[in-house]
Design an enzyme around this catalytic site. Structure first.
Site, PDB file in Angstrom:
ATOM      1  CE  LYS A  31      -3.928  -1.852   2.757  1.00 44.25           C
ATOM      2  NZ  LYS A  31      -5.165  -1.885   1.855  1.00 44.25           N
ATOM      3  NE  ARG A  61     -10.884 -10.214  -2.053  1.00 48.81           N
ATOM      4  CZ  ARG A  61     -11.095  -9.591  -3.332  1.00 48.81           C
ATOM      5  NH1 ARG A  61     -11.551  -9.955  -4.196  1.00 48.81           N
ATOM      6  NH2 ARG A  61     -11.092  -7.984  -2.611  1.00 48.81           N
TER       7      ARG A  61
END
Length: 500
Positions: A278, A352
């Site tokens: 990020k 996920r």
């Protein structure tokens, strides 16, 4: 880690004489503001002080019915008065919850060397409205206890909710509010704790400690047990960190509880993005990426403390997503719990993967409903903003059940679809499926991926709380800056609705 302690909360049929702050309401009726809940003695004392009615004084000082407004007035004998906006006179429990939280938060800002005694006078009578006032007041009092060598000062010592109702239902509502508010504040504390203090091992230990004395059984799988058990998603995501992953399982099985609710929470204690790193700005608040796990664990504690007659099994999948020589890579193929193989598309879509393992494991418990909670996608924030969470479900019946619970709890969710063809975007040439699709409909694609790991025929709902789980701006109503405890109240309300 240091926890926030809730102020003492009591219910009374009249305003105590020794309070420091009295909070009353301003509502709109026929286009004009009217005062709500002002005790007679406060009205009389204010009239002597100002030489005119309190309604006139409040209006002249700018008090109005707009939700979120709060106006402080001087009162007689050192009592300070806070007028809070309620909106229209026909108020809902959530309007009262917000007004009470706004009032107490404003009162806390008036505290000096001595913690204040506060009275909430909002004409709450019905049990749900009383509960709303009590919850809002406690949640508005919340302050994160800093990591510091200095002992923090209390701002609010006690809160009295004033209600003309002395019925047992009102008192039970206040007791329930204490339990639920404590759970929300626990989730807030966990979310706000820095990631060098709260990581998978310490988070799992804190969860275990939090439910001591309850009827919740706890099982914790460490990194070695997860590897032996075939939890390929959790072990891959946690493999780049020197702090190994954990899977925490809470089991609450009360006598007489026939309905079975399974809860699954994303517990990424810090998310760097892994090898798909990020930006520095995007990484700064990523200690909040375990808010889903915090919500399901805290809610399960509240459900047990309330003695609700419903079975609950909760899974919190905990890992730290870090870049290193042992980190998983884009294009890696992972074997998930249960045997499904997944081609990893992006190491910053790690949530996920850990959720897939936990969902597959939760399905083995044969629950009547599986609900997962996760700060899953920025796409959901783009769609719904920072104050509304997304809901996706296997069917409209499951979605409606959760939406009804959210409405009664006062939390904002909006149902999004999983259109036909979404699952097709996850087709892979090298594995059973890919972990992501293209840039469009990212929240929907993520939900379709998770649904793959839910047993066929099992009702399922997915809550994407990426926006409202963490408030990066100033506080408002009963919502503080930082962790909000989003979804805890909805999960408790859902469990209540499933009781036999």
């Amino acid at each position: 880690m240091t926890a926030f302690n809730l102020p003492a909360l009591t219910l009374a049929t009249s305003c105590p004489r020794d309070v420091d702050v009295v909070i009353f309401g301003v509502a709109e009726s026929a286009g004009a503001p009217v005062l709500v809940g002002v005790p007679d003695e406060i009205e009389q004392r204010a009239a002597k002080l100002y030489g005119r009615g309190l309604a006139t004084v409040a209006r002249d000082l700018g008090a109005d019915a707009a939700p979120g407004s709060a106006t402080t007035l001087a009162g007689a004998d050192g009592v300070r008065l806070i007028a809070v906006g309620l909106g229209e006179t026909d108020v809902t429990p959530e309007q009262v919850r917000r007004a009470a939280g706004n009032g107490v938060r404003t009162a806390a800002g008036l505290a000096g060397d001595r913690a204040l005694r506060v009275a909430i006078c909002l004409d709450a009578v019905e049990p749900e409205v009383v509960k709303g006032a009590a919850e809002g007041a406690l949640l508005g009092a919340y302050r994160f206890v800093k990591v510091s060598g200095q002992q923090p000062k209390e701002a609010v010592a006690s809160i009295t909710v004033v209600s003309s109702s002395a019925k047992p239902e009102a008192r039970r509502a206040v007791e329930a509010a204490k339990t639920v508010a404590a759970a929300v504040c626990l989730a807030r504390d966990w979310v706000n704790t820095p990631a060098n203090v709260l990581y998978p091992e310490t988070f799992a230990d804190a969860a275990k400690t939090a439910v001591k004395g309850t009827k919740i059984d706890v099982e914790i799988l460490d990194d070695k047990a997860l590897e032996r058990g075939g939890y390929g998603g959790i072990t891959a995501v946690g493999g780049g960190s020197s702090r190994g992953p954990r899977l925490v399982r809470f089991s609450y099985a009360p006598r007489g509880g026939k309905s079975h609710l399974a809860l699954v929470g994303k517990g990424i204690t810090f998310d760097t993005g892994g090898l798909n790193l990020k930006t520095s700005d995007g990484m700064y608040t990523m200690k909040c990426d375990m808010a889903g796990a915090a919500a399901v664990l805290a809610a399960t504690r509240a459900i047990a403390q309330l003695g609700l007659k419903v079975r609950v099994t909760a899974y919190a999948a905990m890992a730290e997503n870090m870049p290193s020589g042992t980190a998983y890579r884009p294009s890696d193929v992972l074997t998930m719990y249960g045997g499904t193989t997944v081609e990893n598309v992006n190491s910053d879509a790690e949530g996920r993967l850990v959720m897939a393992d936990a969902l597959a494991r939760a399905g083995e418990d044969s629950p009547d409903l599986i609900l997962d909670v996760a700060t899953l996608t920025g796409a959901c924030m783009v769609a719904l903003g920072e104050r509304v969470a997304g809901l996706m479900a296997s069917d409209d019946q499951a979605a409606d059940h959760v939406l009804d619970a959210a409405e009664s709890a006062g939390e904002a969710f909006w149902q999004l679809p999983i259109p036909d063809g979404t699952r097709k975007k996850l087709d892979s040439k090298v594995a059973d499926l890919r972990s992501g699709g293209n840039r469009y409909g990212g929240a929907l694609t993520a939900a379709a991926f998770l649904h793959h790991f839910v047993p066929d025929g099992t009702p399922w709902a997915h809550l994407d709380i990426a926006g409202p789980a963490f408030n990066d701006e100033g506080p408002y109503d009963y919502v503080p800056s930082g962790g909000t405890g989003m979804a805890v109240r909805t999960l408790v309300a859902l469990a209540q609705s499933l009781q036999n």
